[in-house]
Write a protein that holds these residues in place. Structure first.
Motif, PDB file in Angstrom:
ATOM      1  N   SER A 128       0.811  -1.221   0.000  1.00 53.06           N
ATOM      2  CA  SER A 128       0.000   0.000   0.000  1.00 53.06           C
ATOM      3  C   SER A 128       0.845   1.272   0.000  1.00 53.06           C
ATOM      4  O   SER A 128       0.305   2.365   0.051  1.00 53.06           O
ATOM      5  N   THR A 129       2.173   1.123  -0.070  1.00 55.99           N
ATOM      6  CA  THR A 129       3.057   2.282  -0.157  1.00 55.99           C
ATOM      7  C   THR A 129       2.874   2.931  -1.525  1.00 55.99           C
ATOM      8  O   THR A 129       2.790   2.229  -2.523  1.00 55.99           O
ATOM      9  N   PRO A 130       2.794   4.263  -1.601  1.00 52.97           N
ATOM     10  CA  PRO A 130       2.649   4.906  -2.906  1.00 52.97           C
ATOM     11  C   PRO A 130       3.792   4.521  -3.842  1.00 52.97           C
ATOM     12  O   PRO A 130       4.958   4.597  -3.455  1.00 52.97           O
ATOM     13  N   PRO A 131       3.475   4.066  -5.070  1.00 54.25           N
ATOM     14  CA  PRO A 131       4.538   3.663  -5.997  1.00 54.25           C
ATOM     15  C   PRO A 131       5.497   4.818  -6.296  1.00 54.25           C
ATOM     16  O   PRO A 131       5.071   5.940  -6.541  1.00 54.25           O
ATOM     17  N   GLY A 132       6.772   4.531  -6.227  1.00 55.99           N
ATOM     18  CA  GLY A 132       7.787   5.536  -6.522  1.00 55.99           C
ATOM     19  C   GLY A 132       8.054   6.511  -5.394  1.00 55.99           C
ATOM     20  O   GLY A 132       8.823   7.454  -5.562  1.00 55.99           O
ATOM     21  N   ALA A 133       7.435   6.310  -4.241  1.00 54.37           N
ATOM     22  CA  ALA A 133       7.642   7.222  -3.111  1.00 54.37           C
ATOM     23  C   ALA A 133       9.071   7.095  -2.588  1.00 54.37           C
ATOM     24  O   ALA A 133       9.674   6.020  -2.647  1.00 54.37           O
TER      25      ALA A 133
END
Length: 170
Positions: A128-133
């Motif tokens: 659930s981590t934002p992609p590319g964060a």
């Protein structure tokens, strides 16, 4: 004067006095100030000591029952699952770059466990981590390193297990 006090108290309440907390499954720990970068030799030594401590933990703790992933998803944990929660609470660390960027999320990892109970392969099932964060790769790497040390009860064949690691800034 009274208005200023309320405003200051409200600000401190909203910001939480600058404290950052990380949550691992159902357990929480309070983060300490971000340490200064260490030399590569010192960080290697620290990583080896951490790895040895994690491995030593399972020499004294009972092995995990298989099927913990289904029990985590259903929120129906058994008393025998407590070693998993204790292990994660004890050894989870919020990666520095993710903490600085305030990146958080929940990561479900699929573990391939051999017949002896050792984790042999880890793949990401959900993230659930934002992609590319900024810090996403560090969160994934830490979750993999942490769960690599899990030990399960022996079985007749290789099995697939799931485990959850939550990184949340509260």
């Amino acid at each position: 004067m009274c208005y200023i006090k309320i405003l200051i108290c409200g600000f401190l309440f909203v910001t939480g006095l600058g404290q950052v907390k990380a949550q691992a499954t159902y357990n929480r720990w309070e983060a300490r100030p971000v340490p200064a970068p260490q030399s590569s030799r010192a960080s290697r030594t620290q990583a080896q000591q951490d790895s040895a401590r994690k491995a030593a933990y399972w020499n004294t703790a009972p092995p995990l029952r298989r099927g913990i992933g289904q029990r985590l998803r259903a929120n129906r944990l058994f008393p025998e699952d407590q070693p998993y929660l204790d292990f994660v609470r004890r050894f989870i660390r919020y990666p520095v770059e993710a903490l600085r960027a305030q990146t958080d999320g929940t990561i479900w990892l699929r573990l391939s466990v051999d017949a002896t109970g050792r984790v042999i392969r880890i793949t990401v099932a959900e993230n659930s981590t934002p992609p590319g964060a900024v810090g996403e790769a560090a969160l994934l790497q830490h979750a993999r390193e942490l769960l690599q040390h899990l030990r399960f009860e022996p079985s007749a064949a290789e099995t697939e297990e799931e485990a959850r690691i939550s990184f949340q800034i509260l």
